[in-house]
Scaffold this motif. Structure first.
Motif, short mmCIF file in Angstrom:
data_model
loop_
_atom_site.label_atom_id
_atom_site.label_comp_id
_atom_site.label_asym_id
_atom_site.label_seq_id
_atom_site.Cartn_x
_atom_site.Cartn_y
_atom_site.Cartn_z
N MET A 1 1.04 -1.16 -0.08
CA MET A 1 -0.07 0.00 -0.08
C MET A 1 0.84 1.32 -0.05
O MET A 1 2.15 1.33 0.51
N PRO A 2 0.28 2.25 -0.62
CA PRO A 2 1.12 3.66 -0.68
C PRO A 2 1.36 4.16 1.00
O PRO A 2 0.50 3.85 1.84
N TYR A 3 2.25 4.84 1.04
CA TYR A 3 2.36 5.42 2.46
C TYR A 3 2.00 6.97 2.54
O TYR A 3 2.21 7.72 1.43
N SER A 4 1.33 7.15 3.67
CA SER A 4 1.25 8.94 3.63
C SER A 4 2.33 9.62 4.46
O SER A 4 2.52 10.87 4.08
N LEU A 5 3.30 8.98 5.05
CA LEU A 5 4.28 9.57 5.77
C LEU A 5 5.85 9.03 5.27
O LEU A 5 5.45 7.67 5.65
N ALA A 6 6.51 10.00 4.87
CA ALA A 6 7.97 9.15 4.76
C ALA A 6 9.03 9.72 5.71
O ALA A 6 8.91 11.10 5.61
N ILE A 7 9.50 9.05 6.55
CA ILE A 7 10.39 9.71 7.80
C ILE A 7 11.86 9.33 7.41
O ILE A 7 12.25 8.17 7.26
N PHE A 8 12.55 10.57 6.85
CA PHE A 8 13.89 10.29 6.39
C PHE A 8 15.07 10.50 7.57
O PHE A 8 14.84 11.21 8.28
N ASP A 9 15.93 9.66 7.47
CA ASP A 9 17.28 9.95 8.05
C ASP A 9 17.93 10.88 7.36
O ASP A 9 17.53 11.24 5.86
N PRO A 151 0.93 3.99 12.66
CA PRO A 151 2.24 3.58 12.25
C PRO A 151 2.27 2.65 10.89
O PRO A 151 3.05 2.86 9.86
N ALA A 152 0.98 2.06 10.49
CA ALA A 152 1.17 1.51 9.19
C ALA A 152 0.92 2.35 7.96
O ALA A 152 1.41 2.00 6.86
N GLN A 153 0.96 3.43 8.36
CA GLN A 153 0.73 4.70 7.30
C GLN A 153 2.08 5.16 7.12
O GLN A 153 2.15 6.27 6.16
N ALA A 154 2.92 4.79 7.74
CA ALA A 154 4.25 5.57 7.45
C ALA A 154 5.51 4.54 7.23
O ALA A 154 5.51 3.26 7.49
N GLY A 171 7.00 0.41 15.26
CA GLY A 171 6.10 -0.19 14.61
C GLY A 171 5.74 0.32 13.19
O GLY A 171 4.54 0.04 12.53
N ILE A 172 6.82 0.89 12.50
CA ILE A 172 6.58 1.40 11.12
C ILE A 172 7.21 0.58 10.31
O ILE A 172 8.28 -0.29 10.66
N THR A 173 7.04 0.61 9.07
CA THR A 173 7.74 -0.09 7.92
C THR A 173 9.30 0.56 7.94
O THR A 173 9.30 1.70 7.96
N CYS A 174 10.29 -0.28 7.71
CA CYS A 174 11.66 0.35 7.61
C CYS A 174 12.22 0.10 6.16
O CYS A 174 12.11 -1.16 5.74
N GLY A 175 12.56 0.97 5.76
CA GLY A 175 13.21 1.06 4.45
C GLY A 175 14.85 1.37 4.71
O GLY A 175 15.10 2.29 5.23
N ALA A 176 15.71 0.49 4.05
CA ALA A 176 17.27 0.81 4.06
C ALA A 176 17.82 1.18 2.75
O ALA A 176 17.52 0.18 1.91
#
Length: 222
Positions: A1-9, A151-154, A171-176
Motif C-alpha cells: 500500500m502507498p504510504y502517507s508519511l515518509a520519515i527520512f534519516d 504506524p502502518a501509514q508511515a 511499529g513502522i515499515t523500515c526501508g534501508a
C-alpha cells in the motif's frame, strides 16, 4: 500500500557525509580519548551495529552526548562542503507531488539539516532532530502523533542498523538504503522491509505506483 508519511534519516541517506566523517573521526577520537579508526577498520565497522561500534571504539556511554555536541559543531562549520546525493531533489519532489508528507529525524541539529538541504528543506512538514544514538524510535512516535497517522501509514528510510531497529520499535515499515554508512549485507541481515539500491526506487515504492502495476518487478523488495 502507498504510504502517507515518509520519515527520512539525513546523513548517509540524503546527504553524502561519510567522507567528511572519515576525515573527522580521528580528530574527535584524540580530543575525547577513544580508539582511533584505522583505514583497515572501516569496512569492519560498516558491518557492525551501533553498540558494536561503540564497544570497538571504547566509547563509554557517558561521553556520547559530549561527542555528539562536538561533532555537530564541526559539521556546522563544514556544512557547505557536504553534498546531497544525486537525485535527492527529484525523489523528494516526486513524493510531495504525490501527496506524501515528509519528515526528517536526525541526530544532527535542525539548523544543520536545513542548511544541508537548502531549498529542499521547505518540502519537509516536520523536523525532529538532535536524536540520541538510541533515541530515534521515540522521535518516530512523536512525528506520527503530530501527523495524526497510524504506524502502518508511515515508512522510515535510513542507512544504518539503528534506523531499522528504531522503525521496528515504533511499529513502522523500515526501508534501508545501500549507499550510506552501513554495508549492504549488514542491513540485509537485519531484515528491513524494503531495500533501496538506487535513489529513484524510493518514490516508486513509497507512492506505490509500480507495486500496483507489476509486483514481481520490484527488485529491491526482499
Amino acid at each position: 500500500m502507498p504510504y502517507s508519511l515518509a520519515i527520512f534519516d539525513l546523513d548517509g541517506t540524503l546527504v553524502d557525509s561519510f567522507p567528511w566523517f572519515a576525515r573527522t573521526v580521528n580528530l574527535v577520537a584524540d580530543r575525547y580519548r577513544f580508539r582511533r579508526v584505522q583505514e583497515e577498520d572501516v569496512e569492519t565497522l560498516r558491518h557492525a551495529s551501533t553498540r558494536e561500534i561503540l564497544d570497538f571504539l571504547e566509547v563509554p556511554m557517558w561521553k556520547l552526548p559530549l561527542i555528539a555536541r562536538h561533532m555537530r559543531k564541526l559539521k556546522t562549520a563544514a556544512a557547505a562542503t557536504i553534498p546531497l546525493f544525486d537525485g535527492v531533489d527529484t525523489m523528494l519532489g516526486a513524493l510531495v507531488a504525490n501527496g506524501v508528507t515528509l519528515a526528517l529525524v536526525s541526530s544532527d541539529t535542525e539548523a544543520n539539516a536545513r542548511q544541508k538541504l537548502g531549498p529542499l528543506a521547505a518540502l519537509f512538514a516536520d523536523f525532529d532532530c538532535s536524536a540520541s544514538v538510541f533515541g530515534k524510535a521515540q522521535k518516530f512516535r512523536r512525528v506520527l502523533r503530530r501527523a495524526r497517522l497510524e504506524p502502518a501509514q508511515a515508512i522510515s528510510i535510513g542507512d544504518e542498523i539503528r534506523d531499522i531497529e528504531a522503525a521496528r520499535a515504533a511499529g513502522i515499515t523500515c526501508g534501508a538504503v545501500t549507499w550510506g554508512y552501513a554495508a549492504r549485507p549488514a542491513l540485509i541481515a537485519h531484515r528491513p522491509d524494503v531495500v533501496f539500491e538506487h535513489m529513484e526506487e524510493i518514490a516508486v515504492a513509497v507512492v506505490g505506483l509500480q507495486r500496483a502495476l507489476c509486483p514481481p518487478c520490484l527488485p529491491w523488495r526482499r
